[in-house]
Design an enzyme around this catalytic site. Structure first.
Site, short mmCIF file in Angstrom:
data_model
loop_
_atom_site.label_atom_id
_atom_site.label_comp_id
_atom_site.label_asym_id
_atom_site.label_seq_id
_atom_site.Cartn_x
_atom_site.Cartn_y
_atom_site.Cartn_z
N SER A 180 0.83 -1.20 0.00
CA SER A 180 0.00 0.00 0.00
C SER A 180 0.88 1.26 0.00
O SER A 180 1.68 1.45 -0.91
CB SER A 180 -0.96 -0.03 1.19
OG SER A 180 -1.95 0.96 1.07
N ASP B 151 0.12 -4.00 -4.18
CA ASP B 151 -1.04 -3.12 -4.39
C ASP B 151 -0.74 -1.70 -3.91
O ASP B 151 -1.35 -1.21 -2.95
CB ASP B 151 -2.28 -3.66 -3.69
CG ASP B 151 -3.56 -3.22 -4.40
OD1 ASP B 151 -3.55 -3.13 -5.63
OD2 ASP B 151 -4.57 -2.97 -3.72
N ASP C 88 13.05 3.08 -9.94
CA ASP C 88 13.46 3.12 -8.54
C ASP C 88 14.38 1.98 -8.12
O ASP C 88 14.95 2.01 -7.03
CB ASP C 88 12.22 3.14 -7.64
CG ASP C 88 11.38 4.39 -7.85
OD1 ASP C 88 11.95 5.41 -8.26
OD2 ASP C 88 10.15 4.33 -7.63
N HIS D 2 -7.74 -5.17 -1.39
CA HIS D 2 -6.46 -4.50 -1.16
C HIS D 2 -5.50 -5.41 -0.39
O HIS D 2 -4.33 -5.56 -0.76
CB HIS D 2 -6.72 -3.20 -0.40
CG HIS D 2 -5.56 -2.26 -0.37
ND1 HIS D 2 -4.75 -2.01 -1.47
CD2 HIS D 2 -5.06 -1.47 0.63
CE1 HIS D 2 -3.82 -1.12 -1.15
NE2 HIS D 2 -3.98 -0.78 0.12
#
Length: 385
Positions: free
Chosen positions: A50, A77, A99, A164
């Site tokens: 998250s 997610d 990244d 989620h």
């Protein structure tokens, strides 16, 4: 384990989201200390769920400014609100494929509308996995406008975040085990819609192939060569990993196109697996309700063909299995009839290249165990008709 409980506490989501940048930079300082005493940047793997996925991204970016590139970042997610592209003029930078040397992302609660999902739907990594299409997960209750509901109620309950949380749960399940276990194999598909309709199921999915046609979701994602968006289906309860299957059903066209829903229930040993195969009539209703469609009608010769995907219990359908039993249920829609409806063809295919088929003509009869449904039975044999 990075504990940023105080930063994540808010007092609001906006505050928590804003804190990800600071926490990411602090994490980068910790990693710099580890690198200074001998840790190899290429061996560092950050896993974030998250908002934690974006913290990982900020840490990777901070190190890049010092000429250090991390080996891998896994985003589970990644949070969507305030990180969506064009969400607002002040949208924050999300995790992306710059990244780390490898950025793999699992999407389980994405949505086109920001109110419908907590996670990002857009592919942002080197390899992005979309289990069950990356939106509605099997076994989770569908909550309309889940993000908005959570904001208005001021709470987060198990129903609103079920999709989620699935990203985190799938990754935990993918951790290596001492004994041989199920693998979350995934494959490329031109569009999400083709995946949902079961129309890009590969003939085989070999994780050892060198052509990039098959990937591994989860902890061992770095062992797969496939890149870009990849798709797979899972079960609706732990263990989520299972034998992924494609069902193909052809009905007769002796009558007008079937207006109703088609369900296939596959029986194998003591287990059963259900496929929802939607007709054109159901698709129209689903589109109006903006719901997920898992199957689509195709006219093939003298029949009408439906396809769909499902995951059976792992190991419950061995390649040596001589036969399978299936029941195909048809629920007529408004002003529809099962008269003259016949079952022509059924095929079940696996990712290992095995299949079981039925060819013939079976009539539909009134179901004894399913009210208002007609049913036809089929015995499938290993191989082709």
């Amino acid at each position: 384990m990075l504990d940023w409980e105080k930063g994540a506490a808010g007092p609001s989501y906006r505050s928590s989201a804003a804190n990800t940048q600071l926490v990411g930079r602090q994490l980068a300082l910790v990693l710099l200390n580890l690198i200074s005493i001998g840790a190899l940047p290429s061996s560092i793997h950050i896993i974030g769920f998250s908002l934690g996925a974006h913290i990982a991204g900020y840490a990777g970016r901070a190190l890049l400014k010092r000429g250090i590139r991390l080996g891998r970042i896994t985003g589970l997610d990644p949070a969507s609100p305030l990180f969506r592209e064009q969400f607002a003029a002040t949208s924050m930078h999300s995790l992306n494929n710059q990244d780390a040397a490898l950025v793999d992302v699992v999407h389980t609660d994405g949505a086109i509308l920001w109110t419908e999902g907590f996670g990002l739907l857009k592919a942002i990594g080197h390899v992005d996995f979309f289990p069950n299409g990356g939106q509605d997960q099997p076994g989770c209750e569908r909550v309309f406008a889940s993000v908005l509901v959570s904001h208005l109620e001021g709470t987060v309950n198990s129903s609103t975040v079920c999709n989620h949380l699935r990203g985190f749960q799938l990754f935990i399940e993918s951790m290596p085990k001492p004994e041989p276990s199920c693998l979350f194999r995934a494959w490329p598909c031109p569009t999400r819609e083709l995946f949902r309709t079961g129309n890009c199921f590969p003939a085989t999915c070999d994780v050892n192939s060198t052509d990039g046609s098959c990937g591994l979701m989860g902890y061992e994602a770095d062992k797969g060569l496939a890149r870009g968006p990849l798709y797979l289906v899972t079960r609706d309860a732990p263990p989520f990993c299972g034998d992924q299957l494609q069902a193909t059903v052809t009905l007769s066209r002796a009558a007008p196109l079937p207006r109703g829903s088609v369900t296939l229930v596959l029986r194998h040993g003591s287990s059963s697996t259900a496929f929802r195969l939607h007709t054109e009539w159901v698709e129209a209703a689903a589109q109006q309700a903006r719901q997920l469609v898992l199957g689509r009608r195709q006219q093939v010769g003298s029949g009408v063909t439906y396809k769909g995907l499902a995951a059976a219990e792992y190991g419950s359908i061995p390649s040596s299995l001589e036969g399978l039993s299936a029941k195909i249920y048809f629920r007529p829609g408004v002003a529809a009839s099962r008269d003259r409806l016949q079952l022509y063809y059924v095929r079940i295919a696996t990712l290992d290249g095995h299949s079981w088929t039925f060819c013939g003509r079976e009539k539909f009869f009134e179901s004894n165990d399913q009210r208002d449904m007609a049913v036809a039975s089929a015995e499938l044999s290993l191989g082709f008709c």
